[in-house]
Design an enzyme around this catalytic site. Structure first.
Site, PDB file in Angstrom:
ATOM      1  N   ASP A   6       0.865  -1.181   0.000  1.00  0.00           N
ATOM      2  CA  ASP A   6       0.000   0.000   0.000  1.00  0.00           C
ATOM      3  C   ASP A   6       0.899   1.228   0.000  1.00  0.00           C
ATOM      4  O   ASP A   6       1.480   1.585   1.032  1.00  0.00           O
ATOM      5  CB  ASP A   6      -0.904  -0.015   1.233  1.00  0.00           C
ATOM      6  CG  ASP A   6      -1.666   1.294   1.425  1.00  0.00           C
ATOM      7  OD1 ASP A   6      -1.892   1.999   0.419  1.00  0.00           O
ATOM      8  OD2 ASP A   6      -2.031   1.593   2.575  1.00  0.00           O
ATOM      9  N   ALA A   7       1.048   1.869  -1.161  1.00  0.00           N
ATOM     10  CA  ALA A   7       1.957   3.000  -1.313  1.00  0.00           C
ATOM     11  C   ALA A   7       1.188   4.307  -1.193  1.00  0.00           C
ATOM     12  O   ALA A   7       0.472   4.703  -2.125  1.00  0.00           O
ATOM     13  CB  ALA A   7       2.683   2.927  -2.653  1.00  0.00           C
ATOM     14  N   ASP A 115      -6.371   3.471  -2.918  1.00  0.00           N
ATOM     15  CA  ASP A 115      -6.514   3.086  -1.514  1.00  0.00           C
ATOM     16  C   ASP A 115      -7.958   3.221  -1.044  1.00  0.00           C
ATOM     17  O   ASP A 115      -8.457   2.395  -0.271  1.00  0.00           O
ATOM     18  CB  ASP A 115      -5.584   3.912  -0.630  1.00  0.00           C
ATOM     19  CG  ASP A 115      -5.753   5.421  -0.820  1.00  0.00           C
ATOM     20  OD1 ASP A 115      -6.330   5.845  -1.836  1.00  0.00           O
ATOM     21  OD2 ASP A 115      -5.286   6.176   0.059  1.00  0.00           O
TER      22      ASP A 115
END
Length: 264
Positions: A6-7, A115
């Site tokens: 998850d960047a 996200d």
């Protein structure tokens, strides 16, 4: 195992998730590193290799890599990491063949952060009915999902640390303070630092409660509030608007997204 990445704008979270048997979906380990688009795949690999060893996990157990990112410049090196060091072609959430499995009922569906969609997937799978998701990250986002799993949009507000940084940067005499839960419910500060903490912390609580109240009235039906993100627990004991805190919501969403893709 699945390596889920998850960047975000501030941090990148790496997690190892079990993919088979009764423990499928269990997060075995998670690590966080500051987001830097200049960081190379080799640098990620050295860092991850040491952490895997500390957790007693083997690199060769990784059978797939999935990435959700809101930082396009970071994506290339993460994909190189997957191919060079794990022998996998990374699956990128929202990019074919991983098109979104939920409907985005907004005017600009291509601009919804990965996200936020992944959070919606996980929250809908875990909680019935209408939902409001509050994610405390670089920005604080509020997302609305109906009982059918359709994403209807939401709100983007400055994140807590971003607000504090802007305040300190613009006011020459204000000191930099640490974000913490106040020791008292009093809102009349007697020092500069206590007044700043009151303004940031209780101001944020008031914003959350006010926006959630407006969202619930606009939805017109009962809606469960799910909070996530690194700072979610900071407010847990000082407001009643949170129904449930899911600290690993994005990683759980990536796992569900991958599992759906694998089963197709």
């Amino acid at each position: 195992m699945l390596l889920a990445i998850d960047a975000g704008n501030t941090n990148i979270v790496f997690a190892m998730v079990e993919t088979d048997g009764e423990r499928a979906g269990e997060i075995r380990a998670r690590w966080r590193i500051a987001t830097d688009p200049r960081r190379t795949a080799d640098e990620y690999a050295v860092w991850l290799h040491q952490l895997l060893q500390l957790e007693g996990l083997r690199r060769d157990r990784v059978e797939a890599v999935i990435i959700a990112t809101v930082v396009p410049r970071a994506l290339h090196n993460l994909e190189v990491l997957a191919s060079k060091y794990f022998g996998q072609r990374a699956l990128v959430a929202g990019r074919p063949p991983l098109d979104w499995p939920i409907r985005l009922d907004v005017d600009e569906p291509n601009n919804v952060g990965a996200d936020r969609v992944v959070n919606a997937i996980a929250a809908h799978a875990k909680h019935p009915g209408d939902l409001i998701i509050v994610d405390f990250g670089t920005a604080t986002t509020f997302d609305v999902i109906d009982g059918e799993g359709t994403y209807h949009g939401g709100i983007i507000a400055p994140g807590l640390n971003l607000s504090l940084d802007a305040l300190v940067s613009a006011a020459a005499k204000l000191p930099r303070i640490a974000i913490a839960e106040p020791t008292t419910d009093a809102v009349i500060g007697r020092t500069t630092e206590s007044q700043m903490l009151t303004g940031i912390y209780w101001g944020y609580v008031a914003m959350i409660e006010g926006l959630v109240d407006r969202l619930r009235r606009e939805i017109g039906r009962p809606a469960t509030l799910v909070s996530t993100g690194g700072l979610a627990t900071l407010f847990q004991g000082r407001t009643r608007v949170f129904d449930v805190i899911e600290p690993d919501l994005t990683i759980q969403g990536l796992w569900l997204f991958y599992a759906r893709h694998r089963a197709a």
